[in-house]
Motif scaffolding. Structure first.
Motif, PDB file in Angstrom:
ATOM      1  N   GLN A  98       0.801  -1.190  -0.132  1.00  0.00           N
ATOM      2  CA  GLN A  98      -0.187   0.117  -0.408  1.00  0.00           C
ATOM      3  C   GLN A  98       0.693   1.289  -0.177  1.00  0.00           C
ATOM      4  O   GLN A  98       0.238   2.668  -1.100  1.00  0.00           O
ATOM      5  N   TYR A  99       1.752   1.129  -0.093  1.00  0.00           N
ATOM      6  CA  TYR A  99       2.974   2.083   0.750  1.00  0.00           C
ATOM      7  C   TYR A  99       3.909   2.338  -0.233  1.00  0.00           C
ATOM      8  O   TYR A  99       4.509   3.237  -0.687  1.00  0.00           O
ATOM      9  N   GLY A 100       3.521   1.302  -1.419  1.00  0.00           N
ATOM     10  CA  GLY A 100       4.495   1.524  -2.715  1.00  0.00           C
ATOM     11  C   GLY A 100       5.772   0.261  -3.159  1.00  0.00           C
ATOM     12  O   GLY A 100       5.683   0.163  -4.227  1.00  0.00           O
ATOM     13  N   ALA A 101       5.557  -0.214  -2.500  1.00  0.00           N
ATOM     14  CA  ALA A 101       7.060  -1.020  -2.529  1.00  0.00           C
ATOM     15  C   ALA A 101       5.728  -2.759  -3.760  1.00  0.00           C
ATOM     16  O   ALA A 101       4.351  -2.202  -4.259  1.00  0.00           O
ATOM     17  N   CYS A 102       6.568  -2.883  -3.723  1.00  0.00           N
ATOM     18  CA  CYS A 102       6.508  -4.085  -6.081  1.00  0.00           C
ATOM     19  C   CYS A 102       6.391  -4.966  -5.274  1.00  0.00           C
ATOM     20  O   CYS A 102       5.925  -6.109  -6.582  1.00  0.00           O
ATOM     21  N   ASP A 103       6.785  -5.747  -3.796  1.00  0.00           N
ATOM     22  CA  ASP A 103       6.956  -7.575  -3.848  1.00  0.00           C
ATOM     23  C   ASP A 103       7.346  -7.645  -2.552  1.00  0.00           C
ATOM     24  O   ASP A 103       8.227  -6.169  -2.195  1.00  0.00           O
ATOM     25  N   PHE A 104       8.015  -8.367  -2.140  1.00  0.00           N
ATOM     26  CA  PHE A 104       7.660  -9.064  -0.121  1.00  0.00           C
ATOM     27  C   PHE A 104       8.366 -10.278  -0.356  1.00  0.00           C
ATOM     28  O   PHE A 104       8.276 -11.665  -1.122  1.00  0.00           O
ATOM     29  N   ILE A 105       9.776 -10.079  -0.368  1.00  0.00           N
ATOM     30  CA  ILE A 105      10.388 -11.891   0.206  1.00  0.00           C
ATOM     31  C   ILE A 105      10.464 -11.753   1.462  1.00  0.00           C
ATOM     32  O   ILE A 105      11.181 -10.736   2.193  1.00  0.00           O
ATOM     33  N   GLU A 106      11.067 -12.892   2.427  1.00  0.00           N
ATOM     34  CA  GLU A 106      10.871 -13.308   2.709  1.00  0.00           C
ATOM     35  C   GLU A 106      12.247 -13.843   3.682  1.00  0.00           C
ATOM     36  O   GLU A 106      12.848 -14.640   2.698  1.00  0.00           O
ATOM     37  N   LYS A 107      13.223 -13.407   4.665  1.00  0.00           N
ATOM     38  CA  LYS A 107      14.853 -13.736   4.996  1.00  0.00           C
ATOM     39  C   LYS A 107      14.052 -15.481   5.796  1.00  0.00           C
ATOM     40  O   LYS A 107      13.209 -14.916   6.576  1.00  0.00           O
ATOM     41  N   PRO A 108      15.607 -16.120   5.452  1.00  0.00           N
ATOM     42  CA  PRO A 108      16.566 -15.724   4.073  1.00  0.00           C
ATOM     43  C   PRO A 108      15.889 -16.478   3.108  1.00  0.00           C
ATOM     44  O   PRO A 108      15.098 -17.444   2.854  1.00  0.00           O
ATOM     45  N   TRP A 109      15.932 -15.613   2.007  1.00  0.00           N
ATOM     46  CA  TRP A 109      15.575 -15.969   0.815  1.00  0.00           C
ATOM     47  C   TRP A 109      16.346 -16.980   0.272  1.00  0.00           C
ATOM     48  O   TRP A 109      17.442 -17.415   0.369  1.00  0.00           O
ATOM     49  N   LYS A 110      16.013 -17.715  -0.752  1.00  0.00           N
ATOM     50  CA  LYS A 110      16.267 -18.509  -1.895  1.00  0.00           C
ATOM     51  C   LYS A 110      17.010 -17.491  -3.258  1.00  0.00           C
ATOM     52  O   LYS A 110      15.815 -16.570  -3.707  1.00  0.00           O
ATOM     53  N   ASN A 111      18.134 -17.603  -3.513  1.00  0.00           N
ATOM     54  CA  ASN A 111      18.656 -17.197  -4.361  1.00  0.00           C
ATOM     55  C   ASN A 111      17.869 -17.265  -5.479  1.00  0.00           C
ATOM     56  O   ASN A 111      17.693 -15.958  -6.376  1.00  0.00           O
ATOM     57  N   THR A 112      16.805 -18.319  -6.006  1.00  0.00           N
ATOM     58  CA  THR A 112      16.235 -17.412  -7.057  1.00  0.00           C
ATOM     59  C   THR A 112      14.469 -17.198  -6.769  1.00  0.00           C
ATOM     60  O   THR A 112      14.729 -16.899  -8.412  1.00  0.00           O
ATOM     61  N   ARG A 113      13.972 -17.172  -5.315  1.00  0.00           N
ATOM     62  CA  ARG A 113      13.421 -16.487  -5.471  1.00  0.00           C
ATOM     63  C   ARG A 113      13.414 -14.621  -5.524  1.00  0.00           C
ATOM     64  O   ARG A 113      12.711 -14.275  -6.345  1.00  0.00           O
ATOM     65  N   LEU A 114      14.881 -14.035  -5.020  1.00  0.00           N
ATOM     66  CA  LEU A 114      15.846 -12.943  -4.742  1.00  0.00           C
ATOM     67  C   LEU A 114      15.651 -12.769  -6.736  1.00  0.00           C
ATOM     68  O   LEU A 114      15.524 -11.370  -7.505  1.00  0.00           O
ATOM     69  N   ILE A 115      16.868 -12.911  -7.637  1.00  0.00           N
ATOM     70  CA  ILE A 115      16.228 -12.815  -8.464  1.00  0.00           C
ATOM     71  C   ILE A 115      14.766 -12.982 -10.061  1.00  0.00           C
ATOM     72  O   ILE A 115      15.463 -11.547 -10.733  1.00  0.00           O
ATOM     73  N   GLU A 116      14.734 -14.216  -9.528  1.00  0.00           N
ATOM     74  CA  GLU A 116      12.733 -13.840 -10.237  1.00  0.00           C
ATOM     75  C   GLU A 116      12.346 -12.329  -9.746  1.00  0.00           C
ATOM     76  O   GLU A 116      11.832 -12.203 -10.668  1.00  0.00           O
ATOM     77  N   SER A 117      12.658 -11.885  -8.835  1.00  0.00           N
ATOM     78  CA  SER A 117      11.677 -10.517  -8.136  1.00  0.00           C
ATOM     79  C   SER A 117      12.370  -9.703  -9.176  1.00  0.00           C
ATOM     80  O   SER A 117      11.361  -8.837  -9.494  1.00  0.00           O
ATOM     81  N   VAL A 118      14.215  -9.699  -8.827  1.00  0.00           N
ATOM     82  CA  VAL A 118      14.888  -8.119  -9.314  1.00  0.00           C
ATOM     83  C   VAL A 118      14.529  -8.118 -10.923  1.00  0.00           C
ATOM     84  O   VAL A 118      14.379  -7.255 -11.651  1.00  0.00           O
ATOM     85  N   GLN A 119      14.307  -9.674 -11.533  1.00  0.00           N
ATOM     86  CA  GLN A 119      14.086  -9.947 -13.307  1.00  0.00           C
ATOM     87  C   GLN A 119      13.312  -9.418 -13.618  1.00  0.00           C
ATOM     88  O   GLN A 119      12.606  -9.308 -15.027  1.00  0.00           O
ATOM     89  N   LYS A 120      12.031  -9.826 -13.024  1.00  0.00           N
ATOM     90  CA  LYS A 120      10.632  -9.388 -13.152  1.00  0.00           C
ATOM     91  C   LYS A 120      10.459  -7.455 -13.113  1.00  0.00           C
ATOM     92  O   LYS A 120       9.176  -7.306 -14.158  1.00  0.00           O
ATOM     93  N   LEU A 121      10.920  -6.476 -11.955  1.00  0.00           N
ATOM     94  CA  LEU A 121      11.040  -5.237 -12.171  1.00  0.00           C
ATOM     95  C   LEU A 121      12.223  -4.937 -13.157  1.00  0.00           C
ATOM     96  O   LEU A 121      11.433  -3.599 -13.369  1.00  0.00           O
ATOM     97  N   LEU A 122      13.030  -5.631 -13.130  1.00  0.00           N
ATOM     98  CA  LEU A 122      14.093  -5.198 -14.037  1.00  0.00           C
ATOM     99  C   LEU A 122      14.366  -5.956 -15.077  1.00  0.00           C
ATOM    100  O   LEU A 122      15.613  -6.373 -15.028  1.00  0.00           O
ATOM    101  N   PRO A 123      14.319  -5.498 -16.103  1.00  0.00           N
ATOM    102  CA  PRO A 123      14.727  -6.100 -17.685  1.00  0.00           C
ATOM    103  C   PRO A 123      15.974  -5.731 -17.561  1.00  0.00           C
ATOM    104  O   PRO A 123      16.039  -4.295 -17.553  1.00  0.00           O
ATOM    105  N   LYS A 124      16.099  -6.840 -18.013  1.00  0.00           N
ATOM    106  CA  LYS A 124      18.151  -6.254 -18.635  1.00  0.00           C
ATOM    107  C   LYS A 124      17.947  -5.163 -19.713  1.00  0.00           C
ATOM    108  O   LYS A 124      17.091  -5.437 -20.429  1.00  0.00           O
ATOM    109  N   LEU A 125      19.024  -4.136 -19.866  1.00  0.00           N
ATOM    110  CA  LEU A 125      18.714  -3.083 -21.040  1.00  0.00           C
ATOM    111  C   LEU A 125      19.414  -3.960 -21.896  1.00  0.00           C
ATOM    112  O   LEU A 125      19.690  -3.218 -22.719  1.00  0.00           O
ATOM    113  N   CYS A 126      19.078  -4.988 -22.532  1.00  0.00           N
ATOM    114  CA  CYS A 126      20.136  -5.816 -23.761  1.00  0.00           C
ATOM    115  C   CYS A 126      19.371  -6.214 -24.690  1.00  0.00           C
ATOM    116  O   CYS A 126      17.963  -6.117 -24.140  1.00  0.00           O
TER     117      CYS A 126
END
Length: 441
Positions: A98-126
């Protein structure tokens, strides 16, 4: 390359996130408190924020994280935010959204979950022909051969030594080798050997136990532990003092090491990729580098030629950097004029690909129209470089280049080092070696 700002008060959490993100081609900045994160955003291009919800105020409410999101909104920053917290409560997740966050990850995270979230919000500029490590593949035949060689090497577990001048792309090639290896689902850990203080060498590489020394307030894993089963990139390995080379040699020979303050012998199966701009054989002759250490590092060798020896590739490099920097600053698509390209081709490029990127970043920012012309290209000592290059030794050339960079940045040594691709300790080491007189700004 997209930039992620990691905001967490625990250094180990920031390091863990940084290792994962950098191995997937992202640039990382760090802040240990929301107030410092705001300052970082004001002075840097930030494309995404990883935000811990709890800091000094308390450990459960998440109020500090919510306050940070509120401040971001008040400052009209539209940077996507991924919330991370060890206290994963559904009501806090809803509040953060509600305050503007786009996703929510619980610690300790799984690396695949972290990367999936980042890649979803940050498509590569390539573009489609650019891999995630940022190396454009639209190269001339010479570079295609080099990358094919790197792919063949990547499929082995042999240690690799990458040589070449500063700015030729050694770290990008190291990432390319990791991405094309059988270890690409594991972590690639990078460490700048010139930047490690002698007294922290063992702690950085091998880790330490809580209480091992005065500032060891918690257990910390070393780089060899973090890179186990993955790849460990040792950058500027030629700068490592002799006293520390023996400590590195032991773990390279046996894979065995002990954490500082620990009694248990640990093992690491990390694949070693190292890089240097130094002539290691010459350093061996001078007695400043161990021959047996070189034998452990250079099972396979790749030499990256300087940009001046592959100018046929420069137009494609230039087009890539223009597009990358235009997207970074939210500008419309820009093109290089024929005269601008000719000016780039006539320059000697002592700073190689890194210098080309910096030159074009300035040109993109200053361009008034959608075409970058020759007058938009600012080159240092262009008249001198476009003539005949004077014959000199590599050491003399290095000394002149460092002196020129320090003068250009008005005595600011760190800025000069960053421009040349040298860490703070590395450039000060060279200043001492060449007895360069510096008048600090």
């Amino acid at each position: 390359m997209k930039t992620v700002l990691i905001v967490d008060d625990l250094i180990d959490v920031r390091l863990s996130a940084r290792i994962v993100l950098e191995s997937h081609g992202y640039r990382c900045l760090e802040a240990d408190h929301p107030s410092r994160a705001i300052e970082s955003i004001k002075h840097n291009q930030v494309d995404l924020i990883l935000l811990d919800m709890n800091f000094s105020q308390d450990t459960t409410s998440g109020q500090e994280g919510l306050n940070f999101l509120t401040e971001l909104k008040a400052l009209n920053y539209t940077v996507p935010v991924v919330v991370i917290t060890a206290w994963a409560k559904i009501d806090l997740a809803v509040q953060a959204m509600q305050y503007g966050a786009c996703d929510f990850i619980e610690k300790p995270w799984k690396n695949t979950r972290l990367i999936e979230s980042v890649q979803k919000l940050l498509p590569k500029l390539c573009s489609d022909n650019t891999p995630s490590d940022g190396i454009p593949l639209a190269f001339e035949a010479n570079n295609k051969q080099l990358l094919e060689k790197a792919k063949r090497i990547a499929k082995t577990n042999a240690n690799v030594l990458i040589t070449g001048e500063n700015g030729t792309g050694k770290s990008m090639l190291a990432a390319y080798i990791h991405q094309h290896s059988q270890r690409n689902n594991q972590t690639m850990v990078s460490v700048n050997m010139a930047a490690i203080p002698d007294n922290l060498f063992e702690s950085e590489l091998f880790g330490h136990r809580k209480g091992a020394f005065t500032d060891a307030k918690e257990h910390r894993k070393g780089r060899f532990t973090l890179a186990n089963e993955g790849s460990l990139f040792l950058d500027e390995v030629g700068c490592l003092p002799m006293a520390l080379q023996a400590k590195l040699l032991r773990v390279l020979e046996s894979g065995e090491y002990e954490e500082v303050g620990g009694a248990t012998t640990l093992t690491s199966n990390a694949r070693i990729i190292s890089a240097t701009n130094a002539d290691l054989n010459k350093l061996i002759e001078q007695g400043s580098f161990r021959r047996d250490l070189l034998f452990r590092l250079n099972t396979l060798v790749i030499e990256l030629p300087p940009l001046r020896e592959r100018l046929s590739e420069l137009p494609e490099f230039a087009a890539y950097f223009v597009k990358q920097h235009a997207q970074k600053y939210g500008l419309t698509e820009l093109t290089l004029s024929e005269k601008a390209c000719s000016k780039l081709l006539s320059y000697h490029w002592p700073g190689n690909i890194r210098e080309l990127s910096h030159v074009l970043e300035r040109a993109v920012i200053m361009a008034d129209v959608d075409t970058i012309d020759a007058q938009d290209i600012v080159l240092e000592n262009y008249a001198e470089e476009s003539g005949t290059l004077p014959l000199m030794s590599l050491e003399e050339a290095e000394q002149r280049l460092i002196t020129k960079a320090i003068n250009h940045f008005d005595g600011h040594v760190v800025k000069a080092g960053e421009f040349l691709g040298l860490s703070k300790s590395a450039i000060y080491r060279r200043i001492e070696k060449f007895n360069i007189q510096v008048k600090e700004s």
